[in-house]
Design an enzyme around this catalytic site. Structure first.
Site, PDB file in Angstrom:
ATOM      1  N   GLU A 112      31.965  30.064  47.988  1.00 51.53           N
ATOM      2  CA  GLU A 112      31.189  28.952  47.435  1.00 51.53           C
ATOM      3  C   GLU A 112      30.751  27.992  48.531  1.00 51.53           C
ATOM      4  O   GLU A 112      31.464  27.795  49.513  1.00 51.53           O
ATOM      5  CB  GLU A 112      31.974  28.202  46.344  1.00 51.53           C
ATOM      6  CG  GLU A 112      33.264  27.643  46.830  1.00 51.53           C
ATOM      7  CD  GLU A 112      34.062  26.917  45.764  1.00 51.53           C
ATOM      8  OE1 GLU A 112      33.474  26.279  44.883  1.00 51.53           O
ATOM      9  OE2 GLU A 112      35.295  26.980  45.854  1.00 51.53           O
ATOM     10  N   TYR A 146      34.727  39.281  44.570  1.00 53.68           N
ATOM     11  CA  TYR A 146      35.346  40.480  45.164  1.00 53.68           C
ATOM     12  C   TYR A 146      34.838  41.747  44.458  1.00 53.68           C
ATOM     13  O   TYR A 146      34.680  42.791  45.077  1.00 53.68           O
ATOM     14  CB  TYR A 146      36.879  40.412  45.061  1.00 53.68           C
ATOM     15  CG  TYR A 146      37.552  39.425  46.000  1.00 53.68           C
ATOM     16  CD1 TYR A 146      36.835  38.454  46.683  1.00 53.68           C
ATOM     17  CD2 TYR A 146      38.931  39.471  46.206  1.00 53.68           C
ATOM     18  CE1 TYR A 146      37.465  37.553  47.526  1.00 53.68           C
ATOM     19  CE2 TYR A 146      39.573  38.581  47.056  1.00 53.68           C
ATOM     20  CZ  TYR A 146      38.837  37.610  47.709  1.00 53.68           C
ATOM     21  OH  TYR A 146      39.475  36.725  48.545  1.00 53.68           O
ATOM     22  N   ASP A 167      28.016  29.250  43.740  1.00 54.27           N
ATOM     23  CA  ASP A 167      29.268  29.993  43.587  1.00 54.27           C
ATOM     24  C   ASP A 167      28.948  31.455  43.293  1.00 54.27           C
ATOM     25  O   ASP A 167      28.184  31.755  42.362  1.00 54.27           O
ATOM     26  CB  ASP A 167      30.064  29.366  42.426  1.00 54.27           C
ATOM     27  CG  ASP A 167      31.454  29.963  42.310  1.00 54.27           C
ATOM     28  OD1 ASP A 167      31.995  30.434  43.319  1.00 54.27           O
ATOM     29  OD2 ASP A 167      31.996  29.962  41.180  1.00 54.27           O
ATOM     30  N   MET A 168      29.496  32.358  44.078  1.00 55.86           N
ATOM     31  CA  MET A 168      29.238  33.770  43.848  1.00 55.86           C
ATOM     32  C   MET A 168      29.871  34.208  42.523  1.00 55.86           C
ATOM     33  O   MET A 168      30.900  33.677  42.117  1.00 55.86           O
ATOM     34  CB  MET A 168      29.829  34.621  44.984  1.00 55.86           C
ATOM     35  CG  MET A 168      29.385  34.213  46.375  1.00 55.86           C
ATOM     36  SD  MET A 168      27.600  34.071  46.546  1.00 55.86           S
ATOM     37  CE  MET A 168      27.117  35.771  46.352  1.00 55.86           C
ATOM     38  N   ARG A 209      34.874  41.434  31.408  1.00 56.24           N
ATOM     39  CA  ARG A 209      35.221  40.225  30.645  1.00 56.24           C
ATOM     40  C   ARG A 209      34.758  40.370  29.204  1.00 56.24           C
ATOM     41  O   ARG A 209      35.375  39.866  28.274  1.00 56.24           O
ATOM     42  CB  ARG A 209      34.593  38.978  31.278  1.00 56.24           C
ATOM     43  CG  ARG A 209      35.172  38.675  32.649  1.00 56.24           C
ATOM     44  CD  ARG A 209      34.571  37.412  33.266  1.00 56.24           C
ATOM     45  NE  ARG A 209      34.727  37.426  34.722  1.00 56.24           N
ATOM     46  CZ  ARG A 209      34.553  36.387  35.516  1.00 56.24           C
ATOM     47  NH1 ARG A 209      34.219  35.210  35.005  1.00 56.24           N
ATOM     48  NH2 ARG A 209      34.704  36.489  36.812  1.00 56.24           N
TER      49      ARG A 209
HETATM   50  P1  TTP Z   1      36.407  32.665  41.931  1.00 62.72           P
HETATM   51  O1  TTP Z   1      35.124  32.086  42.408  1.00 62.72           O
HETATM   52  O2  TTP Z   1      37.400  31.753  41.312  1.00 62.72           O
HETATM   53  O3  TTP Z   1      36.123  33.754  40.830  1.00 62.72           O
HETATM   54  P2  TTP Z   1      35.120  34.947  40.849  1.00 62.72           P
HETATM   55  O4  TTP Z   1      34.086  34.801  41.912  1.00 62.72           O
HETATM   56  O5  TTP Z   1      35.895  36.225  40.875  1.00 62.72           O
HETATM   57  O6  TTP Z   1      34.478  34.863  39.410  1.00 62.72           O
HETATM   58  P3  TTP Z   1      33.482  33.768  38.829  1.00 62.72           P
HETATM   59  O7  TTP Z   1      32.186  34.465  38.620  1.00 62.72           O
HETATM   60  O8  TTP Z   1      34.103  33.341  37.548  1.00 62.72           O
HETATM   61  O9  TTP Z   1      33.362  32.639  39.810  1.00 62.72           O
HETATM   62  O10 TTP Z   1      37.124  33.419  43.116  1.00 62.72           O
HETATM   63  C1  TTP Z   1      36.383  34.028  44.169  1.00 62.72           C
HETATM   64  C2  TTP Z   1      37.179  35.196  44.678  1.00 62.72           C
HETATM   65  O11 TTP Z   1      38.411  34.748  45.189  1.00 62.72           O
HETATM   66  C3  TTP Z   1      37.510  36.188  43.600  1.00 62.72           C
HETATM   67  O12 TTP Z   1      36.470  37.140  43.419  1.00 62.72           O
HETATM   68  C4  TTP Z   1      38.782  36.792  44.072  1.00 62.72           C
HETATM   69  C5  TTP Z   1      39.429  35.708  44.927  1.00 62.72           C
HETATM   70  N1  TTP Z   1      40.542  35.070  44.224  1.00 62.72           N
HETATM   71  C6  TTP Z   1      41.833  35.449  44.544  1.00 62.72           C
HETATM   72  O13 TTP Z   1      42.039  36.296  45.414  1.00 62.72           O
HETATM   73  N2  TTP Z   1      42.867  34.873  43.879  1.00 62.72           N
HETATM   74  C7  TTP Z   1      42.676  33.937  42.913  1.00 62.72           C
HETATM   75  O14 TTP Z   1      43.632  33.445  42.347  1.00 62.72           O
HETATM   76  C8  TTP Z   1      41.333  33.550  42.595  1.00 62.72           C
HETATM   77  C9  TTP Z   1      41.083  32.523  41.548  1.00 62.72           C
HETATM   78  C10 TTP Z   1      40.306  34.144  43.264  1.00 62.72           C
END
Ligand code: TTP
Length: 712
Positions: free
Chosen positions: A121, A23, A18-19, A60
């Site tokens: 992911e 974004y 998982d990245m 965060r």
């Molecule tokens: P996630 O993998 O849920 O979160 P993340 O990568 O930003 O952070 P983490 O390190 O905790 O995994 O989401 C991946 C991307 O998807 C996120 O960067 C932005 C987008 N996204 C949305 O556009 N809307 C949303 O509601 C969520 C949860 C994510």
């Protein structure tokens, strides 16, 4: 709905990668000066500074959360950098994120079967690679172990105070008495660490990973130690992990099923399920769900990693909250044109690059009707065979919308008044293309495949005429309370506008063949009054005037049966070299305003056309469906449709029967859809929806859409 699948072997090595704050990382790569600084990506929306959709780990640490808006984030972290999602065609443009995700997938897929689970992911089946490594260079024979491997977190491994965690991990990796399964996992730790380092080197992105014997455990583990770390789940620690894992944290248990397990069975953790027999769980939740629950309590999950690097569908959507609701057909058409243009571009590039074609076009929308509670009536989704070419897609999408609108409004035999509408508003729109299949091998020429016609030039483009003789089934209704994160547009509970109800725009004109069809079909429907029931919860203040369409696009539609398309028209910084620890990468930024002290943040459908899902040739079927959702965690999946529910008897012979297999829903396009659709979709996928609930009683309209495959 989860399906219990027996685990083929507990000797598999599955990774979930998982990245990290994906974004944000993409934006930081574009602007390297933002690296290491508190940063967040915000939605394309100016309300209160925009909704945060991705938050850097530095931000965060200051208490910034994804649930905040830009203004709130600035309150808690004044130095935060807010970067807006790129915008194209008046909506969020996710292309740069999609492409960045593809870069990562191309690296990760080198070591084993790879399933792109969402934009950021993947699941990897590394069993073969791990077995090979075990044969050639078993972990106990390794002297030099890379830092990144030694920094793995091994669940259940006790690290005594004062002892060196890396040394303990080294011992665990090299221990001679390890089981075969643990040795395989140790090999998995090497492979994944190397892949992650390669991803960093080639893309400048960090990612986190979970390594376990199945997908469920790997997914659980990947989020345990973020950012830029990996977590291994030995079989011996599964019990301990699940024993303390709150029910709601388990995938598929975040909704009503999880609530029921808590309130009805008194289960607080997944481990609490162990006290119930399989029979008891089946009795309570149905055969499939019962067995699935029994399995997950024991960490059993036989789900395979699908070899899939490309999305199974494409979608484009936008929400129009509150005063932005679209209230004229012209404004709907304008936005549909924009969405279809984007969709068409993506279909075309998929065709060019991957030699794949899509077969089904689906329109989803969310709308309100003045005077009716939102929950009373869902806007039906509609599908039809997809015709290539932007104009064709735009025309078909509009036709689908019109059919759905008539159904939504409950009748169609009233005269329309051009663009005027006083009783409905559309709060989200999306179009998706699904049932994407490769052009059969051996058919080297696309042109040949399409029988001499080039798809992009409206080749498999039969006019819609035939379709209008087909059924437009009545809209099921239902309600579903969904909540979830916003995918790409601001979702807000604005009061609905209070425009007066006068009439329906259901039928645009007498010549509209769809309208005629609908008249036939809808003759069985009761004509519903458009008067507002008193006391509607949507009675509101006057909405502020909102320009929901550029003036040039406000053209009357009533005289044009077919619609014209609206005419329109690597990275900064050096690549990092060498095979070093991912944390070194972060350490480069330690002098930034925020530190990384808190690194350890704990933090399907196969539309089986009965016979002829070959090339889209005739618009001989429309399907109806309702809309859908997504959980608070994430948004991914495909929307498709079936026609099984169409209910016009004399049409049935001519209509294709589209069986729907819920277990084959693709998870790759949901994030493209409006959040509420994602939410409903996800909610429907949860296992509690199906057992023991007759179709007619299901609350969610999506159940009418994705009817269980009757053949199963
Ligand atoms: P996630 O993998 O849920 O979160 P993340 O990568 O930003 O952070 P983490 O390190 O905790 O995994 O989401 C991946 C991307 O998807 C996120 O960067 C932005 C987008 N996204 C949305 O556009 N809307 C949303 O509601 C969520 C949860 C994510």
């Amino acid at each position: 709905m989860p399906v219990a699948k027996r685990e083929t072997s507990d000797g598999r090595v599955i990774a979930h990668v998982d990245m990290d704050c994906f974004y944000v990382q993409v934006e930081q790569r574009k602007q390297p000066n933002l690296r290491g600084l508190p940063t967040a990506v915000i939605q394309y929306n100016s309300f209160k500074g925009g909704a945060l959709i991705a938050v850097s780990y530095e931000a965060r640490n200051f208490g910034v959360k994804r649930s905040m808006r830009g203004d709130e984030a600035k309150d808690v972290c004044p130095q935060i950098h807010l970067v807006q999602v790129p915008v194209a065609r008046g909506k969020a443009d996710l292309n740069s994120y999609r492409n960045a995700g593809s870069e990562v997938v191309s690296i990760l897929s080198k070591k084993g079967r790879c399933e792109r689970a969402s934009i950021d992911e993947v699941y990897l089946d590394l069993t073969d690679a791990a077995e090979t490594m075990l044969l050639e260079m078993p972990p106990e024979a390794r002297e030099d172990i890379e830092e990144e491997v030694l920094k793995s977190h091994v669940l259940g491994l006790e690290i005594k105070e004062g002892s060196d965690a890396k040394e303990e991990v080294r011992k665990w990796i090299r221990r001679g008495d390890a089981t075969y399964q643990d040795k395989l996992l140790a090999c998995g730790a090497f492979i994944v660490a190397n892949l992650r380092m390669q991803v960093l080197k080639d893309t400048e992105f960090t990612c986190s990973a979970g390594i376990a014997h199945n997908k469920m455990l790997a997914k659980l583990a990947s989020g345990m130690n973020k950012p830029a770390q990996q977590t291994v789940v030995p079989q011996s620690s599964v019990g301990g992990l699940l024993e303390s894992l709150p029910i709601k944290k388990m995938k598929q248990l975040g909704g009503k099923l999880g609530s029921s397990l808590q309130s009805d069975l008194g289960c607080k953790t997944v481990g609490d399920l162990l006290q119930f027999s399989e029979e008891k769980l089946q009795q309570c939740y149905g055969i499939n769900t019962g067995t699935w629950l029994w399995n997950i309590a024991r960490g059993i999950n036989g789900e395979e990693v699908e070899g899939r690097l490309l999305p199974k569908s494409h979608g484009s959507g936008k929400t129009f909250p509150g005063p932005q609701a679209l209230k004229t057909l012209a404004s709907v058409q304008h936005w549909l044109n924009e969405l279809c243009e984007e969709l068409s571009e993506r279909l075309q590039s998929d065709l060019n690059q991957n030699k794949r074609i899509a077969h089904t076009l689906t329109l989803h929308a969310r709308a309100y009707k003045k005077g009716e509670s939102d929950s009373l009536r869902k806007f039906p989704s509609k599908s039809c065979p997809l015709r290539y070419g932007t104009t064709k897609i735009q025309e078909d999408a509009l036709t689908l919308f019109q059919a759905a609108l008539r159904e939504f409004l409950g009748f169609c035999n009233s005269k329309t008044h051009g663009n005027e509408n006083n009783n409905w508003g559309v709060t989200s729109l999306s179009v998706s293309a699904s049932k994407i299949v490769p052009i059969p091998s051996g058919t080297h020429s696309i042109v040949k495949y399409f029988g001499g016609q080039v798809p992009s030039s409206s080749s498999f483009n039969q006019p819609l005429g035939n379709a209008f003789d087909e059924a437009v089934p009545s809209s099921p209704s239902g309600s579903e309370n969904c909540s979830g994160l916003i995918s790409y547009e601001l979702q807000q509970n604005y009061p609905e506008g209070d425009t007066e109800i006068k009439n329906s725009e259901a039928c645009l004109h007498e010549q509209d063949p769809l309208c005629n069809l609908s008249r036939k079909v809808d003759s069985s429907l009761k004509e519903s009054s458009l008067e507002s029931p008193a006391g509607s919860e949507h009675r509101t203040t006057k909405s502020e005037p909102y320009r929901d369409l550029p003036a040039k696009d406000h053209r009357p539609l009533s005289s044009t049966p077919s619609l014209k398309a609206v005419e329109k028209k690597k990275t900064a910084g050096n690549n990092l070299k060498g095979n070093y620890s991912i944390m070194d990468f972060f350490n480069n930024y330690q002098n930034s305003q925020s530190s990384l002290e808190h690194k350890n943040v704990t933090n399907a459908h196969d539309v089986k056309t009965a016979s002829s899902f070959g090339l889209p040739s005739t618009m001989d079927s429309y399907s109806t469906c309702n809309q859908i959702e997504q959980p608070a965690e994430r948004c991914r999946e495909e929307i498709d449709s079936n026609v099984g529910e169409c209910s016009v008897p004399n049409m049935s012979q001519r209509r294709q029967a589209w069986d729907y297999n819920i277990d084959e829903i693709d998870h790759s396009v949901i994030e493209e859809l409006p959040p509420e659709i994602q939410q409903e979709f996800q909610a429907w996928l949860r296992p509690h929806k199906r057992p023991n609930v007759p179709n007619s009683k299901r609350g969610s309209s999506i159940t009418h859409y994705f009817l269980p495959d009757k053949s199963r």
